[in-house]
Design an enzyme around this catalytic site. Structure first.
Site, PDB file in Angstrom:
ATOM      1  N   HIS A  36       4.510   1.706 -19.160  1.00 51.74           N
ATOM      2  CA  HIS A  36       4.283   2.549 -20.326  1.00 51.74           C
ATOM      3  C   HIS A  36       4.445   1.602 -21.504  1.00 51.74           C
ATOM      4  CE1 HIS A  36       4.380   6.063 -17.839  1.00 51.74           C
ATOM      5  NE2 HIS A  36       5.532   5.714 -17.338  1.00 51.74           N
ATOM      6  N   CYS A  60       1.177   4.670 -14.268  1.00 54.35           N
ATOM      7  CA  CYS A  60       2.270   5.326 -13.550  1.00 54.35           C
ATOM      8  C   CYS A  60       1.777   6.503 -12.703  1.00 54.35           C
ATOM      9  CB  CYS A  60       3.355   5.713 -14.529  1.00 54.35           C
ATOM     10  SG  CYS A  60       4.966   5.799 -13.755  1.00 54.35           S
ATOM     11  N   ARG A  97      15.731   5.639  -9.394  1.00 52.70           N
ATOM     12  CA  ARG A  97      14.522   5.404 -10.182  1.00 52.70           C
ATOM     13  C   ARG A  97      14.513   3.947 -10.625  1.00 52.70           C
ATOM     14  NH1 ARG A  97      11.872   9.960 -11.670  1.00 52.70           N
ATOM     15  NH2 ARG A  97      10.600   8.907 -13.207  1.00 52.70           N
TER      16      ARG A  97
HETATM   17  N1  GLN Z   1       6.647  11.156 -11.252  1.00 54.35           N
HETATM   18  C1  GLN Z   1       6.281   9.832 -10.903  1.00 54.35           C
HETATM   19  C2  GLN Z   1       7.469   8.998 -10.469  1.00 54.35           C
HETATM   20  O1  GLN Z   1       8.585   9.315 -10.810  1.00 54.35           O
HETATM   21  C3  GLN Z   1       5.547   9.163 -12.045  1.00 54.35           C
HETATM   22  C4  GLN Z   1       6.400   8.902 -13.221  1.00 54.35           C
HETATM   23  C5  GLN Z   1       5.667   8.357 -14.391  1.00 54.35           C
HETATM   24  O2  GLN Z   1       4.475   8.651 -14.596  1.00 54.35           O
HETATM   25  N2  GLN Z   1       6.384   7.651 -15.235  1.00 54.35           N
HETATM   26  O3  GLN Z   1       7.308   8.029  -9.781  1.00 54.35           O
END
Ligand code: GLN
Length: 234
Positions: free
Chosen positions: A194, A95, A130
């Site tokens: 993740h 990520c 998101r």
């Molecule tokens: N901050 C980054 C995003 O929102 C990475 C998020 C993450 O590592 N889960 O894309």
């Protein structure tokens, strides 16, 4: 144990929001079945990262604030990170860590944060959205399926270096548009999974361990480790 491998946990104190350190525990667990000890070392702000000192690297996910802090320090480490990747080191970027080994990442607020530039993908921001949820991908070559959980606002677009880790069967993947998920270049893997990815995908952990063992102990035949059926149980 007969073999030992060193893993650098890049910015593990800042980039571990989603428990990506679990990937190191997974490698330690699976390593036992290969007579291999995994020795972790935290490499954070102002620490020197020498490519030649490590067999594996984990660069986990984090939030925009931490990514901005890390990005400034990353400038000092980027040439060694690129060297590690080009020399076939085994690298797992998850990520935020995946985003930051590319060219740049644009935060939710529109700020451009520079990556190490080791690979040539780049990450744009979304408008108040998101990508969150379970995801499944399929490796186009091995047909292995990987399972994970994604939570990111960034939309990543791959460049010419490497291919995607897999084709999205369920979820959003790199950008919600082109069905790619992650990146695979030499022995470097980037992903939005993740989970942590290696606890849920033991075959990938096995692949990473075997690659790192072959790099470190080039004269030993590790074929018997390829035949191990993962996940093993005690
Ligand atoms: N901050 C980054 C995003 O929102 C990475 C998020 C993450 O590592 N889960 O894309």
């Amino acid at each position: 144990m007969k073999y030992s491998l060193k893993i650098a946990h890049l910015y593990g104190d800042l980039m571990n929001t989603y428990g990506d350190i679990g990937n190191i525990y997974a490698l330690q667990y699976y390593g036992k079945f290969m007579d291999t000890e995994i020795i972790p070392q935290l490499i954070s702000l102002n620490d020197t990262f020498n490519a030649d000192d490590f067999d594996l690297v984990l660069f986990g996910g984090g939030q925009d604030f931490e990514q901005k802090v890390v990005s400034k320090d990353l400038l000092k480490k980027s040439s060694q990170i690129t060297k590690f990747i080009e020399n076939n080191g085994v690298f797992l970027g998850v990520c935020g860590g995946f985003q930051l080994i590319g060219k740049y990442y644009v935060t939710a607020e529109g700020e451009k944060v520079m990556g190490s530039g080791s690979l040539d993908h780049y990450t744009l921001n979304q408008n108040e959205n998101r990508f969150i949820g379970n995801t499944i991908i399929e490796d186009p070559i091995t047909h292995n399926k990987y399972h994970g959980f994604e939570n990111h606002q960034g939309m990543t677009f791959l460049g010419k270096k490497g291919t995607s880790l897999g084709k999205v069967l369920e979820g959003y993947g790199n950008n919600g548009k082109d069905k790619t998920e992650g990146v695979h270049y030499k022995n470097t893997y980037g992903t939005y999974f993740h989970g942590p990815i290696l606890t849920r995908n033991p075959k990938l952990a096995q692949e990473l361990l075997i690659q790192a063992l072959k790099n470190h102990y080039p004269n030993i035949d590790f074929n018997n480790f390829e035949k191990l059926s993962f996940p093993p149980t005690f």
